[in-house]
Scaffold this motif. Structure first.
Motif, PDB file in Angstrom:
ATOM      1  N   GLU A 261      49.974  49.616 -59.052  1.00  0.00           N
ATOM      2  CA  GLU A 261      49.831  51.047 -59.247  1.00  0.00           C
ATOM      3  C   GLU A 261      49.628  51.319 -60.733  1.00  0.00           C
ATOM      4  O   GLU A 261      50.215  50.651 -61.581  1.00  0.00           O
ATOM      5  CB  GLU A 261      51.105  51.751 -58.747  1.00  0.00           C
ATOM      6  N   LEU A 262      48.766  52.278 -61.030  1.00  0.00           N
ATOM      7  CA  LEU A 262      48.547  52.710 -62.411  1.00  0.00           C
ATOM      8  C   LEU A 262      48.920  54.183 -62.501  1.00  0.00           C
ATOM      9  O   LEU A 262      48.415  54.996 -61.721  1.00  0.00           O
ATOM     10  CB  LEU A 262      47.073  52.538 -62.793  1.00  0.00           C
ATOM     11  N   ILE A 263      49.809  54.505 -63.425  1.00  0.00           N
ATOM     12  CA  ILE A 263      50.317  55.875 -63.533  1.00  0.00           C
ATOM     13  C   ILE A 263      50.118  56.356 -64.971  1.00  0.00           C
ATOM     14  O   ILE A 263      50.668  55.768 -65.910  1.00  0.00           O
ATOM     15  CB  ILE A 263      51.824  55.935 -63.190  1.00  0.00           C
ATOM     16  N   ALA A 264      49.337  57.412 -65.143  1.00  0.00           N
ATOM     17  CA  ALA A 264      49.156  57.984 -66.480  1.00  0.00           C
ATOM     18  C   ALA A 264      50.394  58.797 -66.842  1.00  0.00           C
ATOM     19  O   ALA A 264      50.878  59.598 -66.031  1.00  0.00           O
ATOM     20  CB  ALA A 264      47.918  58.867 -66.507  1.00  0.00           C
TER      21      ALA A 264
ATOM     22  N   GLU B  32      52.101  61.758 -68.455  1.00  0.00           N
ATOM     23  CA  GLU B  32      51.635  63.099 -68.822  1.00  0.00           C
ATOM     24  C   GLU B  32      52.503  63.687 -69.930  1.00  0.00           C
ATOM     25  O   GLU B  32      53.652  63.305 -70.105  1.00  0.00           O
ATOM     26  CB  GLU B  32      51.699  64.025 -67.593  1.00  0.00           C
TER      27      GLU B  32
ATOM     28  N   LEU C 104      60.372  57.802 -64.061  1.00  0.00           N
ATOM     29  CA  LEU C 104      60.020  56.385 -63.966  1.00  0.00           C
ATOM     30  C   LEU C 104      61.040  55.559 -64.737  1.00  0.00           C
ATOM     31  O   LEU C 104      61.315  55.828 -65.907  1.00  0.00           O
ATOM     32  CB  LEU C 104      58.625  56.139 -64.553  1.00  0.00           C
TER      33      LEU C 104
END
Lengths: 250, 250
Positions: free
Chosen positions: B6-9, B11, B35
């Motif tokens: 999974e790739l999570i930007a 914010e 996270l």
């Protein structure tokens, strides 16, 4: 851009043989994983399984090397029959050295060994690139996606690079998405026009899927990338090939 | 290899200024997204925010171009003060042409403009690469990760390539993971030793994160990659630089 992307390796694909219906096998793998294609999905397939399904496997003992292939084989230290196949698939030798043969493939790709590979291939055989990887991607896309779905297919391969060690996944075929994104005219955070205006989106997709595929015996040649948001118009992987007049490294 | 990534930007990161505590800002962004770092996580940071935090911003009006910089600036069509900075950061000009200046950076990276950039940077300024991006990655890793966590940090930048159009994310700094994976001796599906033995893992990670970062005003310079499984020993991004004796394209 979306804030989240997921990459899912499709498990349980069988070893692919010439004539296999790759789209049907992918459909089954998606169903097994309870995955239904949705907007923003990209299916990334290893070149190897596309080539195998298309019957691009060649038996080396049926290949007669030319004098040119024999001489080059001595120089680079490779099987003359393999070098013969490489030359047949190429328009130009770019660099040759011990264990290295970099050519310009007839498709325009500058790559080692014309993409011809013997790993994960039956002994005594070599596997050529698909005849036309963009067309292969478009065909698979049409077979897999319901009409109107914002869905892409990318065919990737592992390329070495000048100046950098190690290989990365690169897109040799693409359909349904912008392989190359042109962002000229867009502004940066300070309102200044962007200098770096082209993004090799399909290469970044190809590289990301390679994180899951692995090069060895993993047997994970298909990865679903989920959650990508692209606004640019569709362009094939061939649009990633730098025209000779822009090329400072020929 | 794991079957899912999974790739999570992240914010809500503010614009980064010289002296900012980047680790603290990342920690806050992770907390906002609820996270908690875990084994197999990789934090990818855009070079730009690392450079800014480290105070690598230079005001162009304080730069006095040399005669060499002025001549080269005319040839390539760039600001002579920018060319002066590029030359100071470099050990060698690799190629120069209209709008193109490719150099060997003092860190060994072969890249356009020595990685010096004016987009998303205050007007009248230019941003240099971090002094030592591998060390920056290692420092951020130590600040962010509890001891014993299998956690990596990659600093990425956008590179153009010979032969291919568009940029991709490339790793210029890395810590806590194998930037380069050596798979010599492993077998393929048919038990044959692998030919392609080195994988530029950190470059593939860098490229995957670039899918979420975007080059323009997205303001998403930090991406958490989750679920990567690496067994190989740690190696820095500098291990991705091809030694001159292996380099056929100098």
């Amino acid at each position: 851009m979306a804030g989240r992307i997921e990459l899912i390796a499709l498990e349980g694909l069988p070893l692919i043989a010439p004539g296999d219906d790759l789209a049907a096998l992918i459909r089954e793998a998606l169903a097994r994983a309870e995955l239904v294609l949705r907007d923003g999905d990209v299916l990334v397939l290893a070149q190897k399984i596309v080539s195998k399904a298309e019957g691009r496997l060649v038996r080396l003992d049926g290949v007669e090397p030319s004098a040119e292939a024999k001489a080059l084989a001595t120089q680079v230290g490779k099987d003359p029959r393999l070098v013969e196949l490489i030359l047949r698939e190429s328009v130009r030798v770019v660099r040759a050295g011990p264990n290295v043969l970099i050519v310009e493939h007839r498709l325009g790709l500058t790559m080692a060994n014309a993409g011809i590979d013997q790993s994960n291939v039956e002994p005594g055989c070599a596997l050529l690139l698909p005849e036309n990887p963009d067309a292969s991607a478009a065909r698979l896309r049409a077979q897999l996606a319901p009409e109107g779905l914002r869905f892409g297919v990318v065919i990737n391969d592992s390329f070495g690079r000048p100046w950098r060690r190690g290989t990365t996944g690169v897109a040799i075929g693409a359909a349904g998405l912008p392989a190359l994104v042109d962002r000229r005219g867009e502004a940066d955070l300070f309102g200044r026009p962007l200098q770096v205006t082209m993004i090799a989106l399909a290469d970044e997709i190809a590289a990301s899927a390679s994180l899951l595929m692995g090069p060895a015996a993993e047997g994970l040649p298909a990865v679903l990338l989920r959650g990508l948001d692209w606004g640019a118009p569709e362009s094939p992987a061939s649009s990633l090939i730098r025209p000779p007049k822009e090329d400072l490294f020929r």
